[in-house]
Design a protein around this motif. Structure first.
Motif, PDB file in Angstrom:
ATOM      1  N   GLY A 100       0.739  -1.083   0.077  1.00  0.00           N
ATOM      2  CA  GLY A 100      -0.078  -0.088   0.303  1.00  0.00           C
ATOM      3  C   GLY A 100       0.681   1.056   0.067  1.00  0.00           C
ATOM      4  N   PRO A 101       0.642   2.273  -0.302  1.00  0.00           N
ATOM      5  CA  PRO A 101       0.751   3.428  -0.658  1.00  0.00           C
ATOM      6  C   PRO A 101       2.123   3.514   0.539  1.00  0.00           C
ATOM      7  N   LEU A 102       0.847   3.688   1.766  1.00  0.00           N
ATOM      8  CA  LEU A 102       1.643   4.191   3.525  1.00  0.00           C
ATOM      9  C   LEU A 102       2.707   3.194   3.803  1.00  0.00           C
ATOM     10  N   LEU A 103       2.957   2.021   3.490  1.00  0.00           N
ATOM     11  CA  LEU A 103       3.844   1.066   3.532  1.00  0.00           C
ATOM     12  C   LEU A 103       5.256   1.403   3.233  1.00  0.00           C
ATOM     13  N   LYS A 104       4.572   1.989   0.981  1.00  0.00           N
ATOM     14  CA  LYS A 104       5.748   2.542   0.991  1.00  0.00           C
ATOM     15  C   LYS A 104       5.992   3.198   0.861  1.00  0.00           C
ATOM     16  N   PHE A 105       5.843   4.682   1.657  1.00  0.00           N
ATOM     17  CA  PHE A 105       5.967   5.591   2.192  1.00  0.00           C
ATOM     18  C   PHE A 105       7.226   5.512   3.857  1.00  0.00           C
ATOM     19  N   GLY A 106       6.828   4.874   4.601  1.00  0.00           N
ATOM     20  CA  GLY A 106       6.969   4.013   5.469  1.00  0.00           C
ATOM     21  C   GLY A 106       8.470   3.657   5.073  1.00  0.00           C
ATOM     22  N   LEU A 107       8.212   2.550   4.728  1.00  0.00           N
ATOM     23  CA  LEU A 107       9.829   1.807   3.763  1.00  0.00           C
ATOM     24  C   LEU A 107      10.786   2.657   3.440  1.00  0.00           C
ATOM     25  N   VAL A 108      10.487   3.461   2.915  1.00  0.00           N
ATOM     26  CA  VAL A 108      11.310   4.134   1.992  1.00  0.00           C
ATOM     27  C   VAL A 108      11.655   5.732   2.994  1.00  0.00           C
ATOM     28  N   THR A 109      11.683   5.851   3.533  1.00  0.00           N
ATOM     29  CA  THR A 109      11.882   6.940   4.725  1.00  0.00           C
ATOM     30  C   THR A 109      12.749   6.498   5.590  1.00  0.00           C
ATOM     31  N   LEU A 110      12.047   5.069   6.048  1.00  0.00           N
ATOM     32  CA  LEU A 110      12.862   4.051   7.318  1.00  0.00           C
ATOM     33  C   LEU A 110      14.327   3.949   6.219  1.00  0.00           C
ATOM     34  N   ILE A 111      14.182   4.139   5.558  1.00  0.00           N
ATOM     35  CA  ILE A 111      15.420   3.364   4.654  1.00  0.00           C
ATOM     36  C   ILE A 111      16.587   4.870   4.282  1.00  0.00           C
ATOM     37  N   GLY A 112      15.423   5.907   4.033  1.00  0.00           N
ATOM     38  CA  GLY A 112      16.226   6.974   3.263  1.00  0.00           C
ATOM     39  C   GLY A 112      16.684   7.864   3.268  1.00  0.00           C
ATOM     40  N   VAL A 113      16.329   8.213   4.880  1.00  0.00           N
ATOM     41  CA  VAL A 113      16.719   8.361   5.853  1.00  0.00           C
ATOM     42  C   VAL A 113      18.142   8.470   6.287  1.00  0.00           C
ATOM     43  N   PRO A 114      18.119   7.381   7.189  1.00  0.00           N
ATOM     44  CA  PRO A 114      19.840   7.020   7.062  1.00  0.00           C
ATOM     45  C   PRO A 114      20.685   6.469   6.461  1.00  0.00           C
ATOM     46  N   LEU A 115      20.323   6.470   5.242  1.00  0.00           N
ATOM     47  CA  LEU A 115      20.781   6.074   4.262  1.00  0.00           C
ATOM     48  C   LEU A 115      21.681   7.463   3.573  1.00  0.00           C
ATOM     49  N   CYS A 116      20.783   8.433   3.727  1.00  0.00           N
ATOM     50  CA  CYS A 116      21.288   9.715   2.950  1.00  0.00           C
ATOM     51  C   CYS A 116      22.446  10.565   4.474  1.00  0.00           C
ATOM     52  N   PHE A 117      22.089  10.282   5.758  1.00  0.00           N
ATOM     53  CA  PHE A 117      22.768  10.786   6.176  1.00  0.00           C
ATOM     54  C   PHE A 117      24.474   9.738   6.474  1.00  0.00           C
ATOM     55  N   THR A 118      24.259   8.091   5.889  1.00  0.00           N
ATOM     56  CA  THR A 118      25.272   7.586   6.012  1.00  0.00           C
ATOM     57  C   THR A 118      25.982   8.330   4.757  1.00  0.00           C
ATOM     58  N   ILE A 119      25.702   8.569   3.117  1.00  0.00           N
ATOM     59  CA  ILE A 119      26.560   8.752   2.349  1.00  0.00           C
ATOM     60  C   ILE A 119      27.051  10.332   2.731  1.00  0.00           C
ATOM     61  N   SER A 120      26.462  10.899   3.355  1.00  0.00           N
ATOM     62  CA  SER A 120      26.866  12.934   3.765  1.00  0.00           C
ATOM     63  C   SER A 120      28.121  12.285   4.464  1.00  0.00           C
ATOM     64  N   VAL A 121      28.513  11.178   5.330  1.00  0.00           N
ATOM     65  CA  VAL A 121      29.186  10.610   6.279  1.00  0.00           C
ATOM     66  C   VAL A 121      30.312  10.151   5.435  1.00  0.00           C
ATOM     67  N   PHE A 122      30.045   9.837   4.192  1.00  0.00           N
ATOM     68  CA  PHE A 122      31.010   9.190   3.850  1.00  0.00           C
ATOM     69  C   PHE A 122      31.663  10.344   2.912  1.00  0.00           C
ATOM     70  N   LEU A 123      30.911  11.526   2.243  1.00  0.00           N
ATOM     71  CA  LEU A 123      31.429  12.030   1.047  1.00  0.00           C
ATOM     72  C   LEU A 123      32.064  12.821   1.665  1.00  0.00           C
ATOM     73  N   ARG A 124      32.208  13.342   3.662  1.00  0.00           N
ATOM     74  CA  ARG A 124      32.677  14.880   3.732  1.00  0.00           C
ATOM     75  C   ARG A 124      34.335  14.254   4.411  1.00  0.00           C
ATOM     76  N   LYS A 125      34.076  12.708   4.106  1.00  0.00           N
ATOM     77  CA  LYS A 125      35.519  11.866   4.242  1.00  0.00           C
ATOM     78  C   LYS A 125      36.991  12.449   2.534  1.00  0.00           C
ATOM     79  N   VAL A 126      35.703  13.001   1.722  1.00  0.00           N
ATOM     80  CA  VAL A 126      36.067  12.881   0.792  1.00  0.00           C
ATOM     81  C   VAL A 126      36.972  15.025   0.687  1.00  0.00           C
TER      82      VAL A 126
END
Length: 376
Positions: free
Chosen positions: A342-368
């Motif tokens: 359902g759309p709400l489940l997709k919203f929750g899934l992408v949010t739960l994955i996307g927020v920590p993923l973006c912070f993790t990628i930013s952490v590695f980018l700032r090391k470059v």
């Protein structure tokens, strides 16, 4: 645990982390709810409850971002002087804007739209011939650059035109007067520029004019708040009163949407035009904005004015997340597009994955080293 110093308001860093995460969630919700904006893909089924989620977010979160930016601007200007200040703004805002607009977004747009012509033909027709360079969510950076120039020009005015730099902490009456003034100006602007109508001011500045009075005024209020030391002086009780007002107005917006979907409430709001309903929503939205802006600032000051290793890491990467999140979110949405959820489940899934993923990628980018130039 590191407590805040007298020189730095740590709670503003924590508040920016919260707002950045909310921006990510807002963009995650785009394919799954009744948004009025454009997006590269849409889910066949939409969740109506995300409608007030969009409306409440749009009522305050970018305005609060502009307030914080306005609050931080005078200190940076005083510390650096006009030339170094403007160069620092270009380094931090302009370089990412140019790189994303000219290097990152073109291949992403080409891949998502899958046009029949070649990449270079596509770019020539989409970017070069109409000279309509896509800045997407980075319109915020372009606005901040313009406001930085405006602040610099304002600081160059002759001394005889300078007024008192410090003002007392706003009373309830002053806050209500600002709310009413914002409502009136918003109503006037939305007669010709309803919500979700974007134009290019001066030919280059992507702007949703319907929210421009909020953005510009809160940037100015933020600068005044810094000069007058409002954030340290505003009374806790006053802040919590306005937090309750803002939360109540926001919850009523959810209740209205749910009731209208069940045919319980008549249609009493509109995004613009010559319509009394536009007056209703403009005032309602301004109440959410003012209530949550004042309330969240005081709430974070009173409860989250400290940091540990995790929150320091998050605050250092909030800007990086804002820059990169749109691409990450869109490809996560594409990855689960064919999953039967359902759309709400997709919203929750992408949010739960996307927020920590973006912070993790930013952490590695700032090391470059090359990224550290714009992500200090």
């Amino acid at each position: 645990m590191k407590t805040t110093s007298t020189a730095r308001l740590v709670f503003l860093d924590n508040l920016r982390v919260f707002l950045t995460s909310l921006v990510v969630a807002h963009h995650v919700a785009q394919p799954y709810g009744p948004t009025g904006g454009a997006w590269p893909l849409f889910n066949p089924e939409r969740a109506a409850i995300l409608g007030p989620f969009f409306a409440v977010n749009a009522a305050f979160f970018m305005g609060l971002f502009f307030f914080i930016a306005g609050y931080l601007t005078p200190a940076a200007y005083d510390r650096k002087g006009p030339q170094r200040f403007l160069w620092a703004r270009f380094q931090r805002l302009g370089i990412p804007l140019v790189v994303f607009s000219l290097v990152v977004f073109p291949p992403v747009l080409y891949h998502l739209s899958a046009p029949p012509q070649s990449f270079f033909t596509f770019i020539a027709h989409v970017y070069i011939h109409p000279l309509k360079i896509e800045v997407a969510h980075l319109w915020f950076l372009l606005h901040l650059m313009v406001y930085a120039v405006g602040h610099t020009l304002w600081q160059q005015r002759p001394r005889r035109f300078r007024v008192l730099a410090s003002y007392p902490v706003p009373s309830h009456r002053a806050i209500v007067l600002y709310l009413l003034g914002l409502t009136g100006l918003t109503v006037l602007v939305r007669i010709d520029y309803p919500i979700d109508r974007w134009v290019r001011l001066l030919g280059f500045l992507p702007t949703e004019v319907a929210h421009l009075p909020q953005y510009v005024s809160l940037f100015i209020v933020g600068a005044v708040a810094y000069r007058s030391n409002w954030l340290r002086q505003i009374d806790k009780t006053k802040g919590f009163i306005w937090l309750i007002i803002g939360l109540t107005a926001a919850l009523l917006r959810y209740a209205y949407s749910i009731g209208q979907n069940n045919h319980l409430f008549p249609d009493i709001i509109a995004g613009g035009g010559w319509d009394w309903r536009s007056v209703v929503w403009s005032g309602w939205e301004a109440t959410i904005c003012v209530g949550l802006c004042v309330g969240l600032l005081v709430l974070f000051r009173e409860t989250l004015n400290h940091q540990n290793q995790v929150t320091v890491l998050l605050s250092h990467n909030a800007y990086g997340v804002y820059l990169i999140h749109l691409v990450m979110v869109v490809y996560l949405q594409v990855a689960i597009a064919n999953i039967s959820l359902g759309p709400l489940l997709k919203f929750g899934l992408v949010t739960l994955i996307g927020v920590p993923l973006c912070f993790t990628i930013s952490v590695f980018l700032r090391k470059v080293p090359i990224f550290r130039y714009v992500l200090p």
